[in-house]
Design a protein around this motif. Structure first.
Motif, PDB file in Angstrom:
ATOM      1  N   MET A 116       0.837  -1.207   0.000  1.00  0.00           N
ATOM      2  CA  MET A 116       0.000   0.000   0.000  1.00  0.00           C
ATOM      3  C   MET A 116       0.871   1.256   0.000  1.00  0.00           C
ATOM      4  O   MET A 116       0.585   2.228  -0.706  1.00  0.00           O
ATOM      5  CB  MET A 116      -0.915  -0.006   1.218  1.00  0.00           C
ATOM      6  N   GLN A 117       1.945   1.254   0.796  1.00  0.00           N
ATOM      7  CA  GLN A 117       2.831   2.419   0.839  1.00  0.00           C
ATOM      8  C   GLN A 117       3.492   2.661  -0.509  1.00  0.00           C
ATOM      9  O   GLN A 117       3.646   3.811  -0.940  1.00  0.00           O
ATOM     10  CB  GLN A 117       3.901   2.205   1.913  1.00  0.00           C
ATOM     11  N   TYR A 118       3.862   1.584  -1.198  1.00  0.00           N
ATOM     12  CA  TYR A 118       4.514   1.741  -2.504  1.00  0.00           C
ATOM     13  C   TYR A 118       3.533   2.336  -3.514  1.00  0.00           C
ATOM     14  O   TYR A 118       3.875   3.276  -4.241  1.00  0.00           O
ATOM     15  CB  TYR A 118       5.017   0.390  -3.000  1.00  0.00           C
ATOM     16  N   ILE A 119       2.317   1.793  -3.556  1.00  0.00           N
ATOM     17  CA  ILE A 119       1.322   2.310  -4.504  1.00  0.00           C
ATOM     18  C   ILE A 119       1.026   3.774  -4.211  1.00  0.00           C
ATOM     19  O   ILE A 119       0.891   4.598  -5.123  1.00  0.00           O
ATOM     20  CB  ILE A 119       0.042   1.452  -4.446  1.00  0.00           C
ATOM     21  N   ALA A 120       0.947   4.116  -2.913  1.00  0.00           N
ATOM     22  CA  ALA A 120       0.702   5.518  -2.557  1.00  0.00           C
ATOM     23  C   ALA A 120       1.861   6.408  -2.983  1.00  0.00           C
ATOM     24  O   ALA A 120       1.662   7.556  -3.405  1.00  0.00           O
ATOM     25  CB  ALA A 120       0.455   5.635  -1.049  1.00  0.00           C
ATOM     26  N   ALA A 121       3.089   5.888  -2.900  1.00  0.00           N
ATOM     27  CA  ALA A 121       4.271   6.712  -3.192  1.00  0.00           C
ATOM     28  C   ALA A 121       4.427   6.980  -4.687  1.00  0.00           C
ATOM     29  O   ALA A 121       4.941   8.033  -5.074  1.00  0.00           O
ATOM     30  CB  ALA A 121       5.528   6.032  -2.650  1.00  0.00           C
ATOM     31  N   ILE A 122       4.010   6.046  -5.543  1.00  0.00           N
ATOM     32  CA  ILE A 122       4.276   6.206  -6.979  1.00  0.00           C
ATOM     33  C   ILE A 122       3.114   6.861  -7.711  1.00  0.00           C
ATOM     34  O   ILE A 122       3.220   7.108  -8.917  1.00  0.00           O
ATOM     35  CB  ILE A 122       4.581   4.846  -7.640  1.00  0.00           C
ATOM     36  N   THR A 123       2.021   7.142  -7.026  1.00  0.00           N
ATOM     37  CA  THR A 123       0.869   7.743  -7.686  1.00  0.00           C
ATOM     38  C   THR A 123       0.750   9.223  -7.345  1.00  0.00           C
ATOM     39  O   THR A 123       1.397   9.718  -6.426  1.00  0.00           O
ATOM     40  CB  THR A 123      -0.435   7.024  -7.268  1.00  0.00           C
TER      41      THR A 123
END
Length: 943
Positions: A116-123
């Protein structure tokens, strides 16, 4: 990937093992765990081993490294599979999902957080506020749900006691626009054993259990007692606490706990009193229902905040989804009950989905590419799924039938019914069916042979947990609460007893329906898997339990996954990407091929290396059968890369040098023109300002010099010095020759003191010979004049440097009045009381060792001699001016004398306290050097 991780870390993809067997699989898994490589690929599946420690592999640098990269371009990581799912969703507008599975304590929840943190960071690169708000709620919702839904178990300190599936909705730009959370099988039974404090929107459930309804300090459980006629609540404090927390009337709480309202066949409504056992059952059911409805209300509130609002497909484009499933892992406890039965059934369904999707993906890819599929034998757990969920025959059907049967049906009777219907099933047994198996108890235990291993379940409590009944009286009690939030949680409480006729679905059936819906939802998405492994039971970051891990590898079907991946071909890659990676290994493809298609170029590479029999050509991809062929290409590529890098570095550095040279030439041309302009402009400005200085009263002292360009900094300094010298010469020309000695002495004193002594007599005339001055010494001047003439005749001196009264201080701190007389040859100590009798005569050059003064207003001076026979004096002021400072005059006169009379000077000591030191000077290089060329001051800060 092979470049980024060396062989010392093992194989980063299990597909690349030399032989696919459990021994090599476990050896590679253990090696990577010991080398702190907790992630390993099986194709696009990530195998994650819980490290039981914090690892520095999740920061911004790691996110940037995996953003937009292919799976094989970086070492295995959760970020790799998250990015792959995101790219598939964004590029192909395809719904995807990430299924995280493994047993309790294997790290599933942490893995879902990192994803979830990765998806939040790249969007949302544009940082739109509404998108950031959705991302923050999605991330922070985990904390709330964990606070209410996690618990400490025997195998995990922070175990998720509920299943969670989160859909994240994305717009056509790939930015999150909302989401939705589904929760599954919240484990309510723990609420009877683990008191928890909740405080949500000012609804304070100090203990969600009604049986433990207490204030901040526990006061004990809600108990019942039976008198001769009825059941009563023990004590009234607990009832009052319940009423206060639920904002209901105490009488209504007592009535709901002790009575049940029922409707007779004729429509009459009566109140039936509970037995003590029924009251305890109702109390526990009410506590569990309160906890469950609170948790579901929290999930609903989160969904209301993050749901996609005002979505229009025409305006906003297609709405795509990434699903993240974090659900409880397979559980085998010492005592396995109804909850473990449901959890393990869920894992059977997910394992079935995993096998079907992996095989289907392989088959679909081979079919698309025109490659012949080779069948692989694997264990299909459909038989276990049917054992649990098959209509009319499965365990759930037997449980539901027992719950619906009128009359007294016990757990033991239900077990006998299962033995009768399922006794021939190969994955079911009980103690009755296998009397010799003493690990099970008669009339209590049954065993299911799951894909993950055999699990023995205790049938005690199965029927009650499956019915999960809650008396309608409690529902009406909560619906009539004056708290609007509680009222919202219990909408079914508005029905009267005569309206409640339909029997609700059992807990097992509700759970089965939700899992079937979940599997259907996952089945229509492109799946990505994270398979979590728990390395040991001690939560140790260094212990790797081989037997424990091998058991998990077996029941997770990881070995079968590798075999399926390698069934036909271990490695596959689009022609363009294969060519880009290995084109340097073939002379016909480096640096660019001239063939019609990339496939022909790939064929040239394969032919040159002799791999024709080990590959197959699909429509868009090359398929490599064995890892050895790939390793051969990788080794040759690794050997060529340094050569190519050096060549590219040489070419690029040459290009950079040429560009830098051109830029520097242009820069220097511009700088030269600009510098010339600045120099000329400076000269013009100086000429304009100083044109009329000869006619100024101060000869240009008040004129401000313009700031010079950097190139003229030294020239400007010299010019200003020349102007100062010219100005000084103009001023000196007006000074009478008789005053020049005094001027030189004052200049010398000024340079030596450097501002360290505030008042040193600069503004007054320096008389020097004060003992001969009638105005300063009216009573003794005549006698001193006579003595000085005698000394002149005797010692042949030509010039009096200084004379004056003083007090001499000896080494015993005793002082005596004396007179100080200094000529260019000697220093005389005279006794004024004895007609200026000469008490001591010292050569002047003997004090070249130094002299000491203070920075204050006192007149103390110490003369240091080469014989170390120092003289400490206090210069006394005469009658000419009682406040005169004569230390500066003495110091300046001596320095001027030494400057003018010797070619090589030894400095004198000037200190503050121990303070200023006039260090050894330099050899004079000109006929008349000034003091600044002769000596300098250093500061000693001891006082």
């Amino acid at each position: 990937m092979a470049e980024l991780e060396g062989l010392e870390f093992g194989k980063s993809d299990f597909v690349l093992l030399d032989e696919v067997n459990m021994e090599q699989f476990m050896e590679n898994l253990k090696l990577r765990f010991e080398k702190a490589r907790i992630y390993t690929f099986i194709g696009e599946v990530v195998v994650s081993v819980n490290p039981y420690k914090q690892m520095d592999i999740y920061g911004k640098e790691a996110i940037d490294a995996y953003r937009g990269r292919e799976l094989y371009e970086n070492p295995p990581h959760l970020y790799a599979v998250a990015d792959a799912a995101y790219k598939a969703m964004k590029r192909r507008a395809k719904d995807t999902c990430i299924v995280i599975s493994g047993e309790s304590g294997a790290g599933k929840t942490e893995a879902s957080k990192y994803i979830m943190q990765y998806i939040a960071a790249i969007t949302n690169p544009s940082q739109r506020a509404e998108v950031e708000s959705v991302k923050n709620v999605l991330l922070k919702s985990n904390c709330v749900l964990e606070a209410f839904g996690n618990a400490k178990t025997n195998r995990n300190d922070n175990s998720s006691r509920f299943g969670k599936y989160m859909d994240i909705n994305f717009n056509f730009n790939g930015d999150p626009t909302g989401g939705h959370i589904n929760n599954y099988l919240l484990e309510k039974v723990r609420i009877k054993f683990n008191p928890v404090i909740y405080d949500l929107h000012q609804i304070q459930f100090y203990n969600t259990r009604i049986m433990n309804c207490v204030s901040a300090t526990p006061q004990g459980n809600l108990q019942f007692e039976t008198d001769s006629e009825s059941v009563q609540v023990v004590g009234s404090e607990a009832v009052s606490d319940i009423a206060g927390l639920t904002t209901t009337e105490p009488d209504n709480v007592t009535k709901s706990l002790l009575y049940r309202t029922v409707a007779t066949g004729g429509g009459e409504v009566i109140e039936k009193g509970h037995t003590e056992k029924e009251a305890c059952f109702g109390r526990d059911a009410f506590a569990k229902a309160l906890y469950e409805r609170l948790f579901c209300w929290i999930v609903a509130r989160i969904n209301a905040v993050i749901e996609v609002k005002d979505y229009n497909p025409v305006l906003h484009g297609k709405n795509t989804v990434i699903g993240v499933l974090d659900i409880y892992g397979f559980e085998i406890f010492d005592n396995n009950s109804f909850e473990q039965f449901c959890i393990n059934y869920c894992n059977e369904k997910l394992q079935q989905l995993f096998i079907e999707l992996i095989l289907r993906q392989e088959q679909d890819e081979y079919q698309r590419e025109g490659i012949t599929w080779q069948h692989i034998d694997y264990f299909n757990n459909q038989i276990i799924v049917d054992l649990v969920e098959q209509p009319h025959k499965g365990i759930i059907s037997v449980l539901d039938e027992a719950c619906l049967t009128v009359g007294k049906v016990t757990d033991t009777i239900c077990l006998e019914s299962m033995d009768a219907k399922l006794g021939q099933h190969p994955h079911y047994t009980s103690r009755k069916l296998t009397p010799s198996d003493k690990t099970m108890e008669f009339h209590r235990d049954f065993r299911i042979r799951h894909y993950a291993g055999d699990v023995t379940y205790s049938v005690e409590g199965f029927l009650d947990k499956n019915k999960d009944p809650l008396f309608q009286d409690f529902k009406r009690l909560m619906y009539n609460s004056s708290n609007p939030v509680l009222k919202e949680m219990w909408p079914d409480g508005q029905l009267s007893i005569t309206e409640v006729t339909k029997r609700p679905l059992t807990a097992a059936t509700l759970f089965k329906n939700s899992i079937v819906a979940l599997v259907d939802k996952l089945g229509c998405k492109e799946p990505y898997y994270v398979r979590c492994i728990k390395p040991n039971e001690m939560k140790s970051p260094v212990l790797f339990d081989d037997a424990r891990c091998q058991h998990q590898v077996a029941y997770l079907g990881l070995l079968e996954n590798v075999r399926v991946r390698r069934a036909g071909f271990a490695y596959r890659q689009p022609y363009a990407r294969f060519l880009q990676r290995y084109k340097m290994t073939c002379e016909y493809t480096w640096p660019n091929h001239l063939m019609e298609t990339d496939r022909e170029a790939v064929e040239a590479i394969v032919t040159q290396h002799g791999f024709q029999d080990d590959v197959a050509y699909g429509h868009t991809k090359l398929f490599v059968r064995t890892p050895r062929s790939l390793f051969t290409l990788e080794q040759e590529r690794a050997a060529l890369i340094p050569i190519l890098v050096l060549f590219l570095q040489k070419v690029w550095r040459g290009a950079l040098a040429r560009m830098r040279c051109q830029r520097m030439r242009a820069i220097y041309a511009i700088m030269g023109c600009y510098k010339r302009y600045k120099v000329k402009a400076h000269f013009w400005e100086v000429e304009r300002r100083f044109t009329n200085v000869r006619n100024m009263a101060d000869y240009g002292k008040s004129v401000e010099w313009p700031t010079p360009p950097a190139a003229l900094a030294q020239f400007d300094s010299i010019t200003q010095q020349l102007h100062r010298r010219w100005r000084a010469r103009q001023i000196v020309k007006n000074i009478p020759p008789s005053d020049m000695g005094e001027v030189r002495a004052k200049v010398a004193a000024l340079g030596a003191l450097s501002g360290e002594r505030k008042d040193w007599g600069c503004g007054r005339p320096w008389e020097r010979d004060y003992l001969s001055n009638v105005r300063d010494c009216p009573q003794t001047s005549s006698n001193f004049i006579r003595i000085s003439k005698e000394l002149r005749n005797k010692d042949q001196y030509n010039q009096v440097l200084f004379s004056g009264f003083c007090r001499k201080v000896n080494r015993f701190n005793k002082s005596t009045d004396r007179a100080l007389f200094i000529t260019e040859k000697h220093i005389y100590k005279l006794d004024p009381k004895k007609q200026f009798k000469v008490l001591k005569r010292l050569p002047l050059e003997s004090v070249s060792t130094g002299l000491s003064i203070t920075a204050g207003v006192d007149q103390m001076v110490a003369l240091h001699t080469s014989s170390q026979d120092d003289v400490l004096l206090y210069i006394q002021r005469g009658e000419l001016c009682p406040n005169q400072d004569r230390i500066g005059e003495l110091l300046g006169t001596l320095i001027d004398h030494f400057t003018r009379s010797v070619a090589t000077v030894r400095g004198c000591l000037v200190e503050t306290g121990i303070g200023f030191r006039l260090q050894r000077g330099a050899e004079l290089k000109q006929a008349k050097p000034n003091f600044t060329e002769l000596a300098w001051l250093s500061i000693n800060c001891s006082q």
